[in-house]
Design a protein around this motif. Structure first.
Motif, mmCIF file in Angstrom:
data_model
loop_
_atom_site.group_PDB
_atom_site.id
_atom_site.type_symbol
_atom_site.label_atom_id
_atom_site.label_comp_id
_atom_site.label_asym_id
_atom_site.label_seq_id
_atom_site.Cartn_x
_atom_site.Cartn_y
_atom_site.Cartn_z
ATOM 1 N N GLU A 187 -9.368 -7.526 -94.661
ATOM 2 C CA GLU A 187 -8.961 -8.354 -95.807
ATOM 3 C C GLU A 187 -9.120 -7.633 -97.150
ATOM 4 O O GLU A 187 -8.767 -8.196 -98.199
ATOM 5 N N ARG A 188 -9.659 -6.424 -97.156
ATOM 6 C CA ARG A 188 -9.789 -5.689 -98.414
ATOM 7 C C ARG A 188 -8.430 -5.560 -99.098
ATOM 8 O O ARG A 188 -7.463 -5.100 -98.505
ATOM 9 N N PRO A 189 -8.315 -5.980 -100.364
ATOM 10 C CA PRO A 189 -7.031 -5.891 -101.072
ATOM 11 C C PRO A 189 -6.569 -4.440 -101.219
ATOM 12 O O PRO A 189 -7.388 -3.529 -101.321
ATOM 13 N N THR A 246 -29.451 1.141 -102.302
ATOM 14 C CA THR A 246 -29.588 -0.271 -101.934
ATOM 15 C C THR A 246 -28.741 -1.152 -102.853
ATOM 16 O O THR A 246 -28.085 -2.096 -102.407
ATOM 17 N N LEU A 247 -28.756 -0.815 -104.144
ATOM 18 C CA LEU A 247 -27.950 -1.551 -105.125
ATOM 19 C C LEU A 247 -26.466 -1.476 -104.770
ATOM 20 O O LEU A 247 -25.755 -2.496 -104.795
ATOM 21 N N LEU A 248 -25.989 -0.296 -104.409
ATOM 22 C CA LEU A 248 -24.580 -0.110 -104.056
ATOM 23 C C LEU A 248 -24.228 -0.830 -102.762
ATOM 24 O O LEU A 248 -23.148 -1.410 -102.641
ATOM 25 N N GLN A 249 -25.124 -0.794 -101.782
ATOM 26 C CA GLN A 249 -24.868 -1.456 -100.506
ATOM 27 C C GLN A 249 -24.688 -2.962 -100.685
ATOM 28 O O GLN A 249 -23.891 -3.592 -99.977
ATOM 29 N N ASN A 250 -25.426 -3.520 -101.638
ATOM 30 C CA ASN A 250 -25.382 -4.972 -101.854
ATOM 31 C C ASN A 250 -24.383 -5.395 -102.922
ATOM 32 O O ASN A 250 -24.180 -6.593 -103.149
ATOM 33 N N ALA A 251 -23.759 -4.440 -103.591
ATOM 34 C CA ALA A 251 -22.872 -4.757 -104.717
ATOM 35 C C ALA A 251 -21.599 -5.462 -104.255
ATOM 36 O O ALA A 251 -20.951 -5.039 -103.300
ATOM 37 N N LYS A 252 -21.262 -6.539 -104.946
ATOM 38 C CA LYS A 252 -20.006 -7.253 -104.722
ATOM 39 C C LYS A 252 -19.040 -6.898 -105.858
ATOM 40 O O LYS A 252 -19.437 -6.279 -106.852
ATOM 41 N N GLU A 253 -17.802 -7.325 -105.710
ATOM 42 C CA GLU A 253 -16.812 -6.970 -106.737
ATOM 43 C C GLU A 253 -17.230 -7.437 -108.131
ATOM 44 O O GLU A 253 -16.971 -6.758 -109.120
ATOM 45 N N GLU A 254 -17.891 -8.601 -108.202
ATOM 46 C CA GLU A 254 -18.291 -9.123 -109.510
ATOM 47 C C GLU A 254 -19.431 -8.314 -110.143
ATOM 48 O O GLU A 254 -19.718 -8.453 -111.335
ATOM 49 N N ASP A 255 -20.110 -7.477 -109.351
ATOM 50 C CA ASP A 255 -21.194 -6.646 -109.883
ATOM 51 C C ASP A 255 -20.686 -5.329 -110.467
ATOM 52 O O ASP A 255 -21.431 -4.617 -111.144
ATOM 53 N N LEU A 256 -19.445 -4.992 -110.184
ATOM 54 C CA LEU A 256 -18.847 -3.731 -110.635
ATOM 55 C C LEU A 256 -17.910 -4.022 -111.799
ATOM 56 O O LEU A 256 -17.039 -4.879 -111.700
ATOM 57 N N TYR A 257 -18.080 -3.322 -112.898
ATOM 58 C CA TYR A 257 -17.333 -3.689 -114.098
ATOM 59 C C TYR A 257 -17.091 -2.486 -115.006
ATOM 60 O O TYR A 257 -17.784 -1.476 -114.926
ATOM 61 N N LEU A 258 -16.097 -2.623 -115.871
ATOM 62 C CA LEU A 258 -15.840 -1.619 -116.907
ATOM 63 C C LEU A 258 -16.767 -1.916 -118.076
ATOM 64 O O LEU A 258 -16.685 -2.988 -118.681
ATOM 65 N N GLN A 310 -32.251 5.542 -113.440
ATOM 66 C CA GLN A 310 -31.046 6.032 -112.773
ATOM 67 C C GLN A 310 -29.799 5.279 -113.240
ATOM 68 O O GLN A 310 -29.781 4.049 -113.236
ATOM 69 N N ALA A 311 -28.784 6.027 -113.609
ATOM 70 C CA ALA A 311 -27.448 5.465 -113.865
ATOM 71 C C ALA A 311 -26.519 5.970 -112.772
ATOM 72 O O ALA A 311 -26.751 7.010 -112.161
ATOM 73 N N ILE A 312 -25.454 5.218 -112.526
ATOM 74 C CA ILE A 312 -24.447 5.637 -111.549
ATOM 75 C C ILE A 312 -23.114 5.056 -111.988
ATOM 76 O O ILE A 312 -23.073 4.070 -112.729
ATOM 77 N N CYS A 313 -22.011 5.669 -111.553
ATOM 78 C CA CYS A 313 -20.705 5.261 -112.090
ATOM 79 C C CYS A 313 -19.667 5.074 -110.981
ATOM 80 O O CYS A 313 -18.649 5.770 -110.963
ATOM 81 N N PRO A 314 -19.886 4.146 -110.046
ATOM 82 C CA PRO A 314 -18.934 3.960 -108.951
ATOM 83 C C PRO A 314 -17.679 3.224 -109.399
ATOM 84 O O PRO A 314 -17.704 2.457 -110.365
ATOM 85 N N GLY A 315 -16.590 3.465 -108.678
ATOM 86 C CA GLY A 315 -15.398 2.663 -108.887
ATOM 87 C C GLY A 315 -15.553 1.336 -108.155
ATOM 88 O O GLY A 315 -16.413 1.190 -107.273
ATOM 89 N N PRO A 316 -14.738 0.333 -108.489
ATOM 90 C CA PRO A 316 -14.856 -0.995 -107.860
ATOM 91 C C PRO A 316 -14.627 -0.978 -106.355
ATOM 92 O O PRO A 316 -15.057 -1.888 -105.642
ATOM 93 N N ASN A 317 -13.986 0.068 -105.853
ATOM 94 C CA ASN A 317 -13.697 0.193 -104.428
ATOM 95 C C ASN A 317 -14.963 0.188 -103.568
ATOM 96 O O ASN A 317 -14.947 -0.193 -102.394
ATOM 97 N N ILE A 318 -16.088 0.557 -104.181
ATOM 98 C CA ILE A 318 -17.322 0.691 -103.399
ATOM 99 C C ILE A 318 -17.835 -0.653 -102.904
ATOM 100 O O ILE A 318 -18.677 -0.721 -101.994
ATOM 101 N N ALA A 319 -17.336 -1.748 -103.462
ATOM 102 C CA ALA A 319 -17.755 -3.084 -103.017
ATOM 103 C C ALA A 319 -17.457 -3.301 -101.537
ATOM 104 O O ALA A 319 -18.078 -4.156 -100.888
ATOM 105 N N TRP A 320 -16.512 -2.537 -100.983
ATOM 106 C CA TRP A 320 -16.094 -2.729 -99.591
ATOM 107 C C TRP A 320 -16.787 -1.764 -98.638
ATOM 108 O O TRP A 320 -16.528 -1.797 -97.431
ATOM 109 N N PHE A 321 -17.666 -0.925 -99.180
ATOM 110 C CA PHE A 321 -18.456 -0.024 -98.344
ATOM 111 C C PHE A 321 -19.912 -0.465 -98.469
ATOM 112 O O PHE A 321 -20.520 -0.284 -99.532
#
Length: 605
Positions: free
Chosen positions: A515-517, A358-370, A481-492
């Motif tokens: 419009e995905r960059p 659910t967290l990943l489904q709702n994640a926007k680019e600003e939620d994904l970070y190094l 739970q920890a998870i380590c997605p790349g920023p690309n997941i914001a578009w899925f």
């Protein structure tokens, strides 16, 4: 070299999220990668699947001599058996029905001869060659590879019950390698996270990495690399021992999931261009070394009918649609692509617990970070508000920061202790917090230092918990739970079936917005962000100016090459316009950041 059925594979994702991916996708001919860092997690998953399939199970206790290697071998053998069982069931199914066999062929690449042959068969069920076609198709089926990943940096020493260090044979890396080498799987070992001579030397002790009498290699070597020079050096090092690299797996330094090993400003397109132009060297520089080794060390030498195949080149990191994949496969002549983070949204392929999904489904680019959560001290791709983050914050509130460190795979710090401890452990963090509080620095400096210490998280335990929850082994409230997605997941933004994702990869559908960059645009932004962070962290601008200027210049060259790509004809779904816009924005931003830094240097001097 046996040609892969698919032009993509599923890379390793944390310690747990791809822990059973081969069981899920290999019966359909798809290659995927298991992490074998956490042998304790591996043992729990083996117990689970043994129970599910009513197979005999004997626990290998944590105190067992060589238990780490034994647990890994036992699990991989089980995975092999389960994959072959399911694959055989699919293979024996009839054609002309809506079943798993139909799914197997329908998911193949659009250009696949097998897929086209299958479509011909089902499109003409009454033709005279139906039996012949059916037999040929069935005989051509093969399972995907059960590949494993070892992080070369995770190679701490094991200790006896008396606290004495064991010999190097029992180091974490060597034991994991031995576990894979002793297994019955015929697949590939992916070595990532740097060059480890001790681990590379240990490869030479196992016959499965060498050619048999027929010239076949049972266990192949794949090196995950970030630049051509490193690839060539490592390839030659192994070749002197007679070990051949089957594949060089090129990964974006920042636009990826998991740990991010940033290059010195070299953008992925520039790196791929160099690999394409110098590819022949990966064979010509290696072949004499391999043949020389066999002539000097093996009875019969290098047989005349053995063929030294050119190593495969593959690429992964931020790929989001078929247009980008085609760019990599056709323009840069890559043999295959790796798709990681999007498969976190495919329950048929990976184990992601419901809250994290659910967290990943709702994640926007600003939620994904190094982030700085990794005890390895390497930037780590992360998403905000994970169960792990909440758990750590709660412990800090209670005055018990850090983790009890139940597994210890990332123990490497000897700042306060004789034996290494983990920087995410309560033991280390309490000692470090006390040191910082007693130091003679400003309040702001103390807060900054404390923040870095408290950011470290227990990845050993928490990256595997999602799998344990998903499989019903642990309750959610007992497993942060920890998870380590790349920023690309914001578009899925939803769950996908395995067939939906393969159709997306091969361009038979498109599940991300237009419009995905472009992946090259996103990487560019991440590298400018990273340089800005390096500049902000610089304590001695005069000393750092040379290395940071080199970083900036490499970035500028990469941007210029991206501009060239952006003026070419786009593949369908490829957003080249976003590259041009991003180059203009980031070039201006880069110059502005560096002008301020140069002013700092002048002031410092």
């Amino acid at each position: 070299m046996q040609k892969a059925l698919h032009t993509f594979s599923i890379p390793v994702m944390g310690t747990g999220h791809s822990i059973d991916s081969p069981i899920r996708v290999a019966p359909y001919g798809i290659n995927s990668v298991i992490s074998i860092v956490d042998d304790l997690l591996v043992e729990r998953i083996r117990k689970h699947y043994s129970k599910i399939f009513d197979l005999p199970y004997t626990n290998i206790p944590r105190t067992a001599v060589d238990g780490r290697a034994m647990r890994i071998t036992a699990y991989l053998d089980l995975v092999q058996d389960l994959v072959q069982k399911k694959f055989s069931e699919i293979k024996n199914q009839p054609f002309f029905e809506d079943n798993e066999k139909a799914k197997y062929f329908e998911m193949l690449p659009t250009s696949s001869e097998l897929r086209n042959m299958y479509l011909k068969l089902v499109g003409s069920p009454n033709s005279g060659d139906t039996d012949e076609l059916s037999q040929k198709l069935t005989e051509s089926m093969k399972a995907g590879s059960i590949d494993v990943n070892i992080m070369a940096k995770v190679d701490g020493f094991s200790y006896t019950n008396n606290g004495q260090p064991m010999t190097s044979e029992f180091s974490d890396g060597n034991a994991a390698l031995r576990g894979f080498a002793n297994s019955k799987v015929s697949s590939s070992l992916i070595l990532s996270a740097g060059f480890n001579p001790r681990l590379y030397n240990y490869l030479a002790e196992f016959e499965d990495f060498y050619r048999d009498m027929k010239g076949n290699i049972k266990k192949k070597i794949i090196l995950k690399v970030s630049d051509f020079r490193s690839a060539l050096i490592q390839g030659k090092y192994l070749a002197k021992k007679g070990l051949e690299v089957f594949e060089y797996r090129i990964e974006s330094g920042l636009n990826c999931g998991g740990h991010a090993f940033a290059s010195d400003g070299y953008l992925l397109p520039a790196l791929l261009k160099e690999f394409k132009e110098k590819r022949e060297m990966l064979s010509s520089a290696i072949e004499p070394l391999i043949k020389s080794y066999y002539e000097d060390n093996r009875e019969g030498g290098f047989a005349a009918d053995w063929e030294l195949s050119d190593p495969r080149l593959t690429v992964q990191g931020g790929i989001g649609n078929n247009g980008e994949a085609k760019r990599l496969l056709q323009d840069f002549e890559m043999d295959a692509t790796g798709w990681g983070s999007p498969f976190l949204m495919v329950p048929e392929a990976t184990t992601v617990d419901e809250p994290t999904m659910t967290l990943l489904q709702n994640a926007k680019e600003e939620d994904l970070y190094l982030s700085g959560v990794s005890p390895l001290g390497v930037p780590f791709n992360n998403v905000k508000n994970t169960g792990s983050e909440k758990w750590h914050k709660e412990r800090i509130k209670k005055g018990k920061p850090g983790s009890p460190c139940p597994k210890g795979f990332l123990e490497s710090n000897t700042e306060f202790t004789e034996n290494p401890i983990c920087t995410a452990s309560t033991h280390y963090q309490l000692l470090k917090i006390n040191q910082i509080n007693e130091s003679d620095v400003t309040k702001d400096e103390k807060e900054k230092a404390l923040s870095k210490v408290l950011e470290k998280a227990c990845l050993c335990e928490h990256l595997g918990n999602g799998a344990l929850i998903t499989l019903g082994i642990l309750k959610e409230n007992r497993a942060p739970q920890a998870i380590c997605p790349g920023p690309n997941i914001a578009w899925f933004d939803r769950q996908y079936s395995l067939k939906e994702m393969t159709d997306h990869i091969y361009g038979r559908s498109n599940v991300v917005p237009d419009e995905r960059p472009h992946m090259f645009a996103k990487e560019m932004i991440m590298y400018v962000d990273y340089l800005e962070e390096l500049i902000e962290q610089s304590d001695d601008p005069s000393a750092d100016i040379r290395s940071l200027t080199k970083f900036k210049n490499n970035l500028i060259k990469g941007m210029e090459y991206c501009e060239e790509i952006a003026t070419s004809k786009p593949f369908e779904t490829e957003n080249l316009n976003s590259i041009l816009e991003t180059v203009e924005e980031q070039r201006h931003r880069l110059n502005s950041i560096f002008e301020k830094f140069e002013e700092k240097v002048l002031v410092a001097e």
